[in-house]
Scaffold this motif. Sequence first.
Motif, PDB file in Angstrom:
ATOM      1  N   THR A   1      62.152   1.220  80.550  1.00  0.00           N
ATOM      2  CA  THR A   1      61.224   2.267  80.160  1.00  0.00           C
ATOM      3  C   THR A   1      59.917   2.163  80.943  1.00  0.00           C
ATOM      4  OG1 THR A   1      62.158   2.306  77.939  1.00  0.00           O
ATOM      5  CG2 THR A   1      59.998   3.317  78.232  1.00  0.00           C
ATOM      6  N   ALA A   2      59.372   0.953  81.023  1.00  0.00           N
ATOM      7  CA  ALA A   2      58.100   0.737  81.710  1.00  0.00           C
ATOM      8  C   ALA A   2      58.289   0.118  83.096  1.00  0.00           C
ATOM      9  CB  ALA A   2      57.187  -0.142  80.864  1.00  0.00           C
ATOM     10  N   TYR A   3      59.241  -0.799  83.215  1.00  0.00           N
ATOM     11  CA  TYR A   3      59.453  -1.510  84.477  1.00  0.00           C
ATOM     12  C   TYR A   3      60.947  -1.606  84.774  1.00  0.00           C
ATOM     13  CZ  TYR A   3      54.569  -2.793  84.031  1.00  0.00           C
ATOM     14  OH  TYR A   3      53.200  -2.727  83.910  1.00  0.00           O
ATOM     15  N   SER A   4      61.266  -1.651  86.049  1.00  0.00           N
ATOM     16  CA  SER A   4      62.657  -1.704  86.491  1.00  0.00           C
ATOM     17  C   SER A   4      62.818  -2.744  87.593  1.00  0.00           C
ATOM     18  CB  SER A   4      63.118  -0.338  87.010  1.00  0.00           C
ATOM     19  OG  SER A   4      63.079   0.644  85.997  1.00  0.00           O
ATOM     20  N   GLY A   5      64.042  -3.188  87.769  1.00  0.00           N
ATOM     21  CA  GLY A   5      64.318  -4.155  88.819  1.00  0.00           C
ATOM     22  C   GLY A   5      65.806  -4.410  88.928  1.00  0.00           C
ATOM     23  N   TYR A   6      66.162  -5.386  89.725  1.00  0.00           N
ATOM     24  CA  TYR A   6      67.568  -5.749  89.870  1.00  0.00           C
ATOM     25  C   TYR A   6      67.683  -7.239  90.162  1.00  0.00           C
ATOM     26  CZ  TYR A   6      66.436  -5.365  94.872  1.00  0.00           C
ATOM     27  OH  TYR A   6      65.849  -5.507  96.111  1.00  0.00           O
TER      28      TYR A   6
ATOM     29  N   LEU B   1      49.306  -7.550  92.488  1.00  0.00           N
ATOM     30  CA  LEU B   1      50.350  -7.984  91.566  1.00  0.00           C
ATOM     31  C   LEU B   1      51.653  -8.244  92.299  1.00  0.00           C
ATOM     32  CD1 LEU B   1      51.373  -8.393  88.615  1.00  0.00           C
ATOM     33  CD2 LEU B   1      51.930  -5.942  88.607  1.00  0.00           C
ATOM     34  N   MET B   2      52.271  -9.384  91.998  1.00  0.00           N
ATOM     35  CA  MET B   2      53.615  -9.696  92.491  1.00  0.00           C
ATOM     36  C   MET B   2      54.499  -9.924  91.270  1.00  0.00           C
ATOM     37  SD  MET B   2      52.736 -12.270  95.670  1.00  0.00           S
ATOM     38  CE  MET B   2      54.463 -12.407  96.131  1.00  0.00           C
ATOM     39  N   SER B   3      55.626  -9.215  91.224  1.00  0.00           N
ATOM     40  CA  SER B   3      56.456  -9.260  90.034  1.00  0.00           C
ATOM     41  C   SER B   3      57.922  -9.086  90.404  1.00  0.00           C
ATOM     42  CB  SER B   3      56.035  -8.149  89.056  1.00  0.00           C
ATOM     43  OG  SER B   3      56.927  -8.046  87.971  1.00  0.00           O
ATOM     44  N   GLN B   4      58.811  -9.554  89.534  1.00  0.00           N
ATOM     45  CA  GLN B   4      60.239  -9.347  89.737  1.00  0.00           C
ATOM     46  C   GLN B   4      60.685  -7.973  89.247  1.00  0.00           C
ATOM     47  OE1 GLN B   4      62.278 -12.768  88.032  1.00  0.00           O
ATOM     48  NE2 GLN B   4      62.179 -13.824  89.988  1.00  0.00           N
ATOM     49  N   LYS B   5      59.746  -7.198  88.719  1.00  0.00           N
ATOM     50  CA  LYS B   5      60.028  -5.815  88.352  1.00  0.00           C
ATOM     51  C   LYS B   5      58.922  -4.919  88.884  1.00  0.00           C
ATOM     52  CE  LYS B   5      62.863  -6.355  84.215  1.00  0.00           C
ATOM     53  NZ  LYS B   5      63.047  -5.925  82.805  1.00  0.00           N
ATOM     54  N   THR B   6      59.265  -3.668  89.108  1.00  0.00           N
ATOM     55  CA  THR B   6      58.296  -2.674  89.535  1.00  0.00           C
ATOM     56  C   THR B   6      58.206  -1.588  88.463  1.00  0.00           C
ATOM     57  OG1 THR B   6      57.628  -1.235  91.371  1.00  0.00           O
ATOM     58  CG2 THR B   6      59.970  -1.242  90.804  1.00  0.00           C
ATOM     59  N   SER B   7      57.175  -0.804  88.487  1.00  0.00           N
ATOM     60  CA  SER B   7      56.993   0.207  87.444  1.00  0.00           C
ATOM     61  C   SER B   7      58.057   1.302  87.556  1.00  0.00           C
ATOM     62  CB  SER B   7      55.595   0.824  87.541  1.00  0.00           C
ATOM     63  OG  SER B   7      55.402   1.404  88.816  1.00  0.00           O
TER      64      SER B   7
END
Length: 210
Positions: free
Chosen positions: A18-23, A48-54
């Motif tokens: 819903t808010a963030y997506s990734g694989y 920001l570095m994250s394993q998911k993106t918005s």
Amino acid sequence: MSTSRKDFLVVAAIDFGTAYSGYAFSSIQEFKSEPLKISANTWIGGSLMSQKTSTCVLFDKDKTFNFKKFGFDAEDAYADFAMDDNHKDYYYYRRFKMELFNKLMLAMDVFSACIKFLKDDCIGKIRLQLPEIRDTDIRWVLTVPAIWNVSKQFMRESAAKAGIPNESLLIALEPEAASLCCRHSPMTSLKGGTIDITVHEVMPGGGFKV
């Protein structure tokens, strides 16, 4: 339907949130030797570095509904367009996933474009590790909330439009996927936000009873 195939070499999962997506993905050989050895992309948005993106997507506002950008890149591009007052030439969708459950049906084009972007980006990362991998060697997993019912078929059709054949696709309920992961994770490492509960009894022979 051959969804029971046992010869996939890689499992790749798309979390379309819903808010963030990734694989994330893992080869069968890695899973056998080290189940928690899982590869995921690192997304960068500003500092920001994250394993998911918005979960944001940007399209051209024209008849062909051209996909432009997804995630942090979509946020940044739309913000730049807005500063120059050029944003009216684009469609920008943000946190739209649950609108499907609420029956405010967004076009399947939006969902399939997002899934296709994540799929293609994931394949690129897989081939950096396994250059010889073929599309047919990949088992795709698409997670959906437990509250969805009829909408599972919508997501399956969106995935097909994104280039994921039905025989390679597994639709997984989010709490059930988390439950399977917990079998391999030490209790001290478990953490999260919103919680769904599924209880599995491990049966003799390794099967599950919900």
